[in-house]
Write an enzyme that holds these catalytic residues in place. Structure first.
Site, PDB file in Angstrom:
ATOM      1  N   LYS A   1       0.825  -1.214   0.000  1.00  0.00           N
ATOM      2  CA  LYS A   1       0.000   0.000   0.000  1.00  0.00           C
ATOM      3  C   LYS A   1       0.852   1.255   0.000  1.00  0.00           C
ATOM      4  CE  LYS A   1      -2.147  -1.654   3.622  1.00  0.00           C
ATOM      5  NZ  LYS A   1      -1.742  -3.069   3.549  1.00  0.00           N
TER       6      LYS A   1
ATOM      7  N   ASN B   1       0.917  -2.211  14.648  1.00  0.00           N
ATOM      8  CA  ASN B   1       0.963  -3.604  14.188  1.00  0.00           C
ATOM      9  C   ASN B   1       1.036  -3.661  12.672  1.00  0.00           C
ATOM     10  OD1 ASN B   1      -1.638  -2.526  13.995  1.00  0.00           O
ATOM     11  ND2 ASN B   1      -2.648  -4.499  14.226  1.00  0.00           N
TER      12      ASN B   1
ATOM     13  N   GLY C   1       2.633  -2.168   8.863  1.00  0.00           N
ATOM     14  CA  GLY C   1       3.942  -1.768   8.356  1.00  0.00           C
ATOM     15  C   GLY C   1       3.873  -1.380   6.899  1.00  0.00           C
TER      16      GLY C   1
ATOM     17  N   ASP D   1       6.920  -8.248 -10.840  1.00  0.00           N
ATOM     18  CA  ASP D   1       8.279  -8.633 -11.242  1.00  0.00           C
ATOM     19  C   ASP D   1       8.766  -9.904 -10.566  1.00  0.00           C
ATOM     20  OD1 ASP D   1       8.126  -6.644  -9.012  1.00  0.00           O
ATOM     21  OD2 ASP D   1      10.262  -7.132  -8.799  1.00  0.00           O
TER      22      ASP D   1
ATOM     23  N   GLY E   1       3.096  -2.590  -9.955  1.00  0.00           N
ATOM     24  CA  GLY E   1       4.428  -2.442  -9.391  1.00  0.00           C
ATOM     25  C   GLY E   1       5.368  -3.457 -10.003  1.00  0.00           C
TER      26      GLY E   1
END
Length: 428
Positions: A16, A38, A40, A333, A413
């Site tokens: 995100k 909690n 990351g 990828d 991405g």
């Protein structure tokens, strides 16, 4: 101008932070609306990696005002450690705004989280031990400590802490054989942060709504993901808050009519941390390959993530419940080098085919994935910057996922760097 929600569509760790970063300097406010430390987020800028657990990932955007909403639970020690770490690296965090209604994670919340999880044995949920669940529990039980309480009289704060620890001390002493918590020590610790916190405390609902009224772009960053939502996730193996799109409204005080886009983030395969059902999980060499190649270790805990092939039923269910306008697909990828790529298109539950996630949790726990084999590719795609740059097989993989998930894939991405993205449709 739009209100945009960015949220996870699987079980968290979808990337995100990268999707948020793609919106760049066109965003005026970046808002965390649920969860705590909690969660990351990892963002890579100019080869440097930044890991945020409590601060909005958009804090790296110099032109945006970062906001922590009322739906977030805040460990003040973590907040200031994270801020100081960014300051040391030259990041300006002076514009951070914090909701006066956000609840505070006190030392006793961390204690209760750890002892209850330890004694749960086989019934453990797989929490991070950060005190998130106990803090939300106190919030619902109306004995929570809020940011604004630090600026009330010491007497009133002390009374609220005593009310919060009364039953906890009974449990600690009589059930867990632990020492009782002293209210005075808790009050001292909380008040030690008050002076530094005070300039940040804001009426965040008014701030954000006035921003939207003025034509500003407000980006709402969800922590965790749809299938960890306490209402819509794989209960009881869920977080204690609402990382869904609806949680953005309750967690910030911005109404649903102000939301223009809901962007679901999906990894090109599937991962999960902690306990709970995971139909496509791979406990073999393929799973280990995904974990190693994808660097699948928790940003917050360091725990190795459970890995499996893409589960279209999981993402489709999130798209339906949250009204995705777009999907941003991350880590495509990582799949380079495979001859074929399995995609879960249905489940077999006791001989019955399910084309959607079953509503019964027991059925989900017993589900066997039904795979469709999609041709893979061997080219390095990390340098792709347009959809046409991708190999035909990679494009076909993306198109097939789009068909299965029921929402358009607008971004992809292709590497950890800020610039390593393929944008198909504008996210604004």
């Amino acid at each position: 101008m739009p209100g945009i929600i960015v949220m996870g569509s699987q079980w968290g760790d979808e990337g995100k932070g990268k999707a948020t970063d793609q919106l760049g300097d066109r965003v005026d406010f970046t808002v965390r609306y649920s969860g705590g430390n909690n969660a990351g987020h990892t963002v890579v800028v100019n080869g440097e990696s930044y890991a945020m657990h409590l601060l909005p990932a958009g804090i790296l955007n110099e032109k945006a005002t970062p906001v922590i909403g009322n739906g977030v639970v805040i460990d003040l020690s973590v907040l200031f450690e994270e801020m100081d770490a960014l300051i040391e690296r030259g990041v300006d965090v002076s514009n951070l705004k914090v909701s006066s209604a956000a609840h505070i994670i006190a030392p006793y919340h961390r204690t209760m989280d750890k002892v209850t999880e330890r004694f749960a044995g086989k019934r453990r949920i797989g929490t991070t031990g950060r005190g998130i669940g106990p803090t939300y529990s106190d919030k619902i039980n109306r004995i929570g400590i809020r940011v604004q309480d630090l600026f009330d009289s010491r007497e009133n704060l002390h009374a609220k802490v005593e009310a919060a620890i009364d039953q906890k001390n009974q449990l600690l002493a009589k059930v867990y054989n632990r020492r009782a918590i002293e209210a005075d020590r808790v009050v001292e610790e909380l008040l030690s942060y008050a002076d530094r916190l005070k300039p940040m405390v804001t009426d965040t609902p008014r701030l954000l709504n006035e921003g939207l009224d003025a034509g500003k772009v407000v980006l709402f960053e969800g922590a965790q993901a749809h299938h960890l939502d306490v209402d819509h996730g794989t209960y009881p193996y869920v977080t204690s808050s609402n990382p869904t799109a609806g949680g953005a409204c309750t967690g910030t005080g911005v109404g649903p009519t102000r939301i223009d886009r809901v962007i679901g983030i999906a990894k090109a395969y599937t991962t999960r941390v902690g306990e709970g059902p995971f139909p496509t999980e791979l406990n073999d060499e393929a799973g280990e390959w995904l974990r190693t190649t994808g660097g699948e270790f928790g940003v917050t805990t360091g725990r190795p993530r459970r890995c499996g092939w893409f589960d279209a039923l999981v993402v489709e269910a999130a798209a339906v419940a949250n009204g995705f306008t777009d999907i941003f697909l991350t880590k495509l990828d990582i799949l380079s080098g495979l001859d074929t790529i399995p995609v879960c298109v249905a489940y077999d539950v006791n001989g019955v085919r399910h084309d959607h996630m079953p509503m019964n949790q027991r059925d989900l726990a017993m589900a066997t994935p039904i795979y469709e084999e999609v041709p893979g590719w061997h080219e390095d795609i990390s340098g792709a910057r347009s959809f046409e740059d991708l190999p035909i097989a990679a494009r076909d993989y993306v198109k097939r996922l789009e068909e299965l998930c029921g929402a358009r894939i607008s971004g992809i991405g292709v590497g950890p760097g800020r610039e390593q993205a393929v944008m198909i449709n504008d996210l604004l």
